[in-house]
Design a protein around this motif. Structure first.
Motif, PDB file in Angstrom:
ATOM      1  N   ALA A  24     -47.812  20.273 -32.141  1.00 25.32           N
ATOM      2  CA  ALA A  24     -48.615  21.472 -32.355  1.00 25.32           C
ATOM      3  C   ALA A  24     -49.849  21.416 -31.473  1.00 25.32           C
ATOM      4  O   ALA A  24     -50.386  20.335 -31.195  1.00 25.32           O
ATOM      5  CB  ALA A  24     -49.029  21.592 -33.822  1.00 25.32           C
ATOM      6  N   ALA A  25     -50.294  22.573 -31.039  1.00 27.24           N
ATOM      7  CA  ALA A  25     -51.514  22.652 -30.254  1.00 27.24           C
ATOM      8  C   ALA A  25     -52.727  22.524 -31.169  1.00 27.24           C
ATOM      9  O   ALA A  25     -52.698  22.976 -32.314  1.00 27.24           O
ATOM     10  CB  ALA A  25     -51.578  23.975 -29.504  1.00 27.24           C
ATOM     11  N   PRO A  26     -53.805  21.908 -30.702  1.00 29.11           N
ATOM     12  CA  PRO A  26     -55.028  21.863 -31.516  1.00 29.11           C
ATOM     13  C   PRO A  26     -55.510  23.263 -31.843  1.00 29.11           C
ATOM     14  O   PRO A  26     -55.448  24.172 -31.014  1.00 29.11           O
ATOM     15  CB  PRO A  26     -56.025  21.122 -30.604  1.00 29.11           C
ATOM     16  N   ASN A  27     -55.979  23.453 -33.062  1.00 24.51           N
ATOM     17  CA  ASN A  27     -56.457  24.751 -33.511  1.00 24.51           C
ATOM     18  C   ASN A  27     -57.771  24.554 -34.258  1.00 24.51           C
ATOM     19  O   ASN A  27     -58.266  23.426 -34.343  1.00 24.51           O
ATOM     20  CB  ASN A  27     -55.397  25.441 -34.386  1.00 24.51           C
ATOM     21  N   PRO A  28     -58.385  25.604 -34.789  1.00 25.73           N
ATOM     22  CA  PRO A  28     -59.653  25.426 -35.508  1.00 25.73           C
ATOM     23  C   PRO A  28     -59.583  24.424 -36.653  1.00 25.73           C
ATOM     24  O   PRO A  28     -60.568  23.737 -36.935  1.00 25.73           O
ATOM     25  CB  PRO A  28     -59.959  26.850 -36.015  1.00 25.73           C
ATOM     26  N   HIS A  29     -58.442  24.315 -37.307  1.00 27.37           N
ATOM     27  CA  HIS A  29     -58.307  23.326 -38.373  1.00 27.37           C
ATOM     28  C   HIS A  29     -58.366  21.905 -37.817  1.00 27.37           C
ATOM     29  O   HIS A  29     -58.832  20.981 -38.503  1.00 27.37           O
ATOM     30  CB  HIS A  29     -57.000  23.544 -39.138  1.00 27.37           C
ATOM     31  N   THR A  30     -57.885  21.729 -36.584  1.00 29.51           N
ATOM     32  CA  THR A  30     -58.001  20.416 -35.952  1.00 29.51           C
ATOM     33  C   THR A  30     -59.464  20.050 -35.735  1.00 29.51           C
ATOM     34  O   THR A  30     -59.865  18.905 -35.928  1.00 29.51           O
ATOM     35  CB  THR A  30     -57.260  20.408 -34.609  1.00 29.51           C
ATOM     36  N   LEU A  31     -60.275  21.032 -35.339  1.00 24.62           N
ATOM     37  CA  LEU A  31     -61.707  20.779 -35.163  1.00 24.62           C
ATOM     38  C   LEU A  31     -62.368  20.411 -36.487  1.00 24.62           C
ATOM     39  O   LEU A  31     -63.253  19.547 -36.533  1.00 24.62           O
ATOM     40  CB  LEU A  31     -62.378  22.007 -34.560  1.00 24.62           C
ATOM     41  N   LEU A  32     -61.944  21.055 -37.563  1.00 27.77           N
ATOM     42  CA  LEU A  32     -62.475  20.694 -38.879  1.00 27.77           C
ATOM     43  C   LEU A  32     -62.089  19.263 -39.238  1.00 27.77           C
ATOM     44  O   LEU A  32     -62.881  18.530 -39.827  1.00 27.77           O
ATOM     45  CB  LEU A  32     -61.948  21.665 -39.933  1.00 27.77           C
ATOM     46  N   ALA A  33     -60.873  18.874 -38.885  1.00 30.77           N
ATOM     47  CA  ALA A  33     -60.443  17.502 -39.146  1.00 30.77           C
ATOM     48  C   ALA A  33     -61.276  16.503 -38.351  1.00 30.77           C
ATOM     49  O   ALA A  33     -61.632  15.433 -38.857  1.00 30.77           O
ATOM     50  CB  ALA A  33     -58.962  17.342 -38.804  1.00 30.77           C
ATOM     51  N   ILE A  34     -61.594  16.853 -37.106  1.00 31.64           N
ATOM     52  CA  ILE A  34     -62.438  15.971 -36.300  1.00 31.64           C
ATOM     53  C   ILE A  34     -63.820  15.852 -36.931  1.00 31.64           C
ATOM     54  O   ILE A  34     -64.382  14.745 -37.031  1.00 31.64           O
ATOM     55  CB  ILE A  34     -62.535  16.498 -34.860  1.00 31.64           C
ATOM     56  N   GLY A  35     -64.393  16.964 -37.369  1.00 34.18           N
ATOM     57  CA  GLY A  35     -65.688  16.908 -38.033  1.00 34.18           C
ATOM     58  C   GLY A  35     -65.646  16.070 -39.300  1.00 34.18           C
ATOM     59  O   GLY A  35     -66.566  15.290 -39.579  1.00 34.18           O
ATOM     60  N   SER A  36     -64.590  16.224 -40.080  1.00 35.35           N
ATOM     61  CA  SER A  36     -64.442  15.409 -41.291  1.00 35.35           C
ATOM     62  C   SER A  36     -64.336  13.933 -40.954  1.00 35.35           C
ATOM     63  O   SER A  36     -64.961  13.086 -41.607  1.00 35.35           O
ATOM     64  CB  SER A  36     -63.196  15.869 -42.054  1.00 35.35           C
ATOM     65  N   SER A  37     -63.569  13.607 -39.920  1.00 33.93           N
ATOM     66  CA  SER A  37     -63.419  12.209 -39.510  1.00 33.93           C
ATOM     67  C   SER A  37     -64.752  11.607 -39.069  1.00 33.93           C
ATOM     68  O   SER A  37     -65.072  10.459 -39.417  1.00 33.93           O
ATOM     69  CB  SER A  37     -62.398  12.101 -38.377  1.00 33.93           C
ATOM     70  N   LEU A  38     -65.519  12.372 -38.301  1.00 33.61           N
ATOM     71  CA  LEU A  38     -66.815  11.877 -37.836  1.00 33.61           C
ATOM     72  C   LEU A  38     -67.738  11.581 -39.009  1.00 33.61           C
ATOM     73  O   LEU A  38     -68.421  10.549 -39.040  1.00 33.61           O
ATOM     74  CB  LEU A  38     -67.453  12.897 -36.895  1.00 33.61           C
ATOM     75  N   CYS A  39     -67.757  12.474 -39.992  1.00 28.57           N
ATOM     76  CA  CYS A  39     -68.625  12.268 -41.160  1.00 28.57           C
ATOM     77  C   CYS A  39     -68.196  11.052 -41.963  1.00 28.57           C
ATOM     78  O   CYS A  39     -69.026  10.208 -42.350  1.00 28.57           O
ATOM     79  CB  CYS A  39     -68.619  13.512 -42.042  1.00 28.57           C
ATOM     80  N   LEU A  40     -66.895  10.921 -42.223  1.00 29.97           N
ATOM     81  CA  LEU A  40     -66.420   9.790 -43.009  1.00 29.97           C
ATOM     82  C   LEU A  40     -66.600   8.467 -42.253  1.00 29.97           C
ATOM     83  O   LEU A  40     -66.882   7.427 -42.854  1.00 29.97           O
ATOM     84  CB  LEU A  40     -64.947   9.997 -43.370  1.00 29.97           C
ATOM     85  N   TYR A  41     -66.439   8.513 -40.944  1.00 35.28           N
ATOM     86  CA  TYR A  41     -66.631   7.308 -40.136  1.00 35.28           C
ATOM     87  C   TYR A  41     -68.083   6.831 -40.205  1.00 35.28           C
ATOM     88  O   TYR A  41     -68.358   5.644 -40.411  1.00 35.28           O
ATOM     89  CB  TYR A  41     -66.232   7.600 -38.690  1.00 35.28           C
ATOM     90  N   GLU A  42     -69.004   7.766 -40.039  1.00 37.56           N
ATOM     91  CA  GLU A  42     -70.412   7.390 -40.087  1.00 37.56           C
ATOM     92  C   GLU A  42     -70.844   7.017 -41.504  1.00 37.56           C
ATOM     93  O   GLU A  42     -71.733   6.180 -41.688  1.00 37.56           O
ATOM     94  CB  GLU A  42     -71.269   8.540 -39.556  1.00 37.56           C
ATOM     95  N   ALA A  43     -70.246   7.627 -42.504  1.00 32.27           N
ATOM     96  CA  ALA A  43     -70.519   7.205 -43.879  1.00 32.27           C
ATOM     97  C   ALA A  43     -70.141   5.737 -44.068  1.00 32.27           C
ATOM     98  O   ALA A  43     -70.878   4.970 -44.705  1.00 32.27           O
ATOM     99  CB  ALA A  43     -69.750   8.087 -44.862  1.00 32.27           C
ATOM    100  N   GLY A  44     -69.017   5.353 -43.493  1.00 31.77           N
ATOM    101  CA  GLY A  44     -68.612   3.959 -43.578  1.00 31.77           C
ATOM    102  C   GLY A  44     -69.562   3.023 -42.854  1.00 31.77           C
ATOM    103  O   GLY A  44     -69.821   1.909 -43.311  1.00 31.77           O
ATOM    104  N   MET A  45     -70.102   3.464 -41.730  1.00 28.84           N
ATOM    105  CA  MET A  45     -71.063   2.642 -40.994  1.00 28.84           C
ATOM    106  C   MET A  45     -72.336   2.406 -41.803  1.00 28.84           C
ATOM    107  O   MET A  45     -72.831   1.276 -41.908  1.00 28.84           O
ATOM    108  CB  MET A  45     -71.405   3.309 -39.661  1.00 28.84           C
ATOM    109  N   ALA A  46     -72.887   3.485 -42.370  1.00 27.96           N
ATOM    110  CA  ALA A  46     -74.109   3.343 -43.163  1.00 27.96           C
ATOM    111  C   ALA A  46     -73.858   2.496 -44.407  1.00 27.96           C
ATOM    112  O   ALA A  46     -74.673   1.641 -44.771  1.00 27.96           O
ATOM    113  CB  ALA A  46     -74.638   4.720 -43.542  1.00 27.96           C
ATOM    114  N   LEU A  47     -72.729   2.741 -45.064  1.00 29.66           N
ATOM    115  CA  LEU A  47     -72.406   1.971 -46.271  1.00 29.66           C
ATOM    116  C   LEU A  47     -72.151   0.507 -45.943  1.00 29.66           C
ATOM    117  O   LEU A  47     -72.488  -0.385 -46.734  1.00 29.66           O
ATOM    118  CB  LEU A  47     -71.182   2.584 -46.944  1.00 29.66           C
ATOM    119  N   ASN A  48     -71.600   0.241 -44.784  1.00 27.80           N
ATOM    120  CA  ASN A  48     -71.330  -1.132 -44.367  1.00 27.80           C
ATOM    121  C   ASN A  48     -72.620  -1.945 -44.282  1.00 27.80           C
ATOM    122  O   ASN A  48     -72.704  -3.062 -44.799  1.00 27.80           O
ATOM    123  CB  ASN A  48     -70.615  -1.125 -43.011  1.00 27.80           C
ATOM    124  N   ASP A  49     -73.631  -1.390 -43.627  1.00 30.86           N
ATOM    125  CA  ASP A  49     -74.894  -2.118 -43.498  1.00 30.86           C
ATOM    126  C   ASP A  49     -75.612  -2.220 -44.833  1.00 30.86           C
ATOM    127  O   ASP A  49     -76.302  -3.206 -45.090  1.00 30.86           O
ATOM    128  CB  ASP A  49     -75.784  -1.433 -42.459  1.00 30.86           C
TER     129      ASP A  49
END
Length: 406
Positions: free
Chosen positions: A63-88
């Motif tokens: 499938a081609a990337p669509n607006p929902h793919t961008l939302l998934a990228i935003g969600s991934s970025l937030c959860l990734y950084e949440a893990g970084m802050a929680l890790n420290d």
């Protein structure tokens, strides 16, 4: 009062005034330092390894990337950084002994601020996934749970590397679920990416004190195996079925030959036709009339199922390209870039598993995530998207010179 006492009182008064009203110059110096502290806490250069997960997941579903793919990228970025802050936040006492220069033990960021940031980013990540649809939220919820479980308990257990690998694999599946609502086609890519993350995490467990050469040696062997596996293209769906997958239409798995069309019988699950009723020779059912799908109208030649519209769609979402040799060359180049980025520091850490070389091996493994994501995307046929993912590597390397990713 003696002169020395007067001088001391004046100095104390001056320090009090200075403490209550800092000079503008001091404020300008402190603000960049505070921004740098947050960049170190969140390990911002590592963010460049995140978008490729969702894009590789979308490519795996054809499938081609669509607006929902961008939302998934935003969600991934937030959860990734949440893990970084929680890790420290979870490792603040350990870092005080082994890494006193980190933002929390050095006092540049308060632990409560780090924990609050982790909570806020987790909520934002789940909210963005919810906006992408229920399938995306169904993947993001266990992903967030895995991140928190790893940081708060599993990190120092034997299940830690497995949990981290599962988190990365779920992140790729998040892109697939958000884009198409399906994840099954992306399971293979998620397994390959998770295996790489497993190897990096195993090596990272001894980056502060060094240790056995077995961990980087195993990671080196895993890199070679993954390079071999990623260069093997998965079987491609037939043209009509791939187009149906793009539009979310049912897969009829029909025989498009003249004999097969004459013998086709309806199962009773279609929009028309009783169970077991045979269609007359040369006739087509209502669900068979969609252009470019298996079993299209009989007037369409069997060789013409891939219409011009279907060809453009398949080209956009990464189907068989007009120049398969170019796609194969791109896949081999990206796989070689992955191997070169990860293998060399792993090899050095195998020869000398000291903390500095082990940390370089971990950094190399993290950076190698991007060319691996690009190779997985190219493996699914999405050459343009693969190049976009690969372009993130030099950006991450550039910012990594200012802020460490480990």
């Amino acid at each position: 009062m003696r002169p020395s006492e007067a001088d001391g009182a004046s100095a104390a008064a001056g320090s009090t005034v200075a403490g209550s009203a800092p000079s503008p110059e001091r404020g300008r110096v402190d603000r960049p330092n505070r921004r740098l502290a947050w960049a170190e806490l969140l390990r911002l250069p590592a963010l460049f390894t995140v978008p490729g997960d969702a894009l590789a997941g979308a490519a795996a579903t054809a499938a081609a990337p669509n607006p929902h793919t961008l939302l998934a990228i935003g969600s991934s970025l937030c959860l990734y950084e949440a893990g970084m802050a929680l890790n420290d936040w979870a490792d603040r006492e350990e870092d005080a002994a082994e890494r006193p220069h980190r933002p929390l033990p050095s006092g540049r960021i308060h632990p409560a601020a780090a924990l609050s940031t982790a909570c806020a980013l987790t909520a934002a990540g789940l909210a963005l996934a919810g906006c992408a649809g229920r399938p995306a939220l169904a993947v993001a919820a266990p992903l967030a749970a895995t991140v928190w479980a790893y940081d708060l308990g599993l990190k120092h257990t034997s299940a830690g590397p497995v949990a981290m690998a599962a988190a990365r694999g779920l992140d790729l599946l998040l892109g697939a679920a958000a884009t198409t609502g399906r994840t099954r086609e992306a399971l293979g890519s998620a397994a390959l990416l998770g295996t790489h993350t497993l190897a990096v995490t195993v090596v990272s467990r001894q980056e502060t004190r060094g240790g056995s050469p077995l961990a980087p040696l195993a990671a080196l062997a895993a890199t070679g195996l993954l390079t071999r596996l990623v260069t093997r293209r998965p079987p491609q769906l037939p043209a009509g079925r791939r187009e149906a997958a793009t539009h979310g239409l049912p897969d009829t798995r029909a025989d498009t030959s003249a004999t097969g069309m004459a013998r086709r019988r309806w199962s009773g699950r279609g929009p028309a036709g009783p169970r077991g009723a045979a269609w007359p020779r040369g006739a087509v059912g209502p669900s068979e009339a969609a252009p470019g799908l298996p079993g299209a109208p009989a007037t369409r030649r069997a060789s013409g199922l891939a219409s011009s519209t279907g060809s453009r769609i398949r080209s956009a979402y990464g189907g068989p390209t007009p120049q398969p040799a170019a796609g194969a060359a791109l896949l081999r180049a990206l796989a070689a870039a992955y191997a070169a980025t990860a293998a060399r520091p792993y090899f050095h850490a195998t020869l000398n598993p000291s903390p500095p070389l082990t940390q370089r091996a971990v950094t190399g493994g993290i950076r190698a995530t991007i060319p691996l994501q690009a190779a997985l995307t190219a493996r699914s046929g999405a050459a343009t998207t693969a190049l976009l993912v690969a372009a993130l590597a030099p950006l991450g390397r550039r910012f990594g010179r200012k802020v460490s990713v480990t």
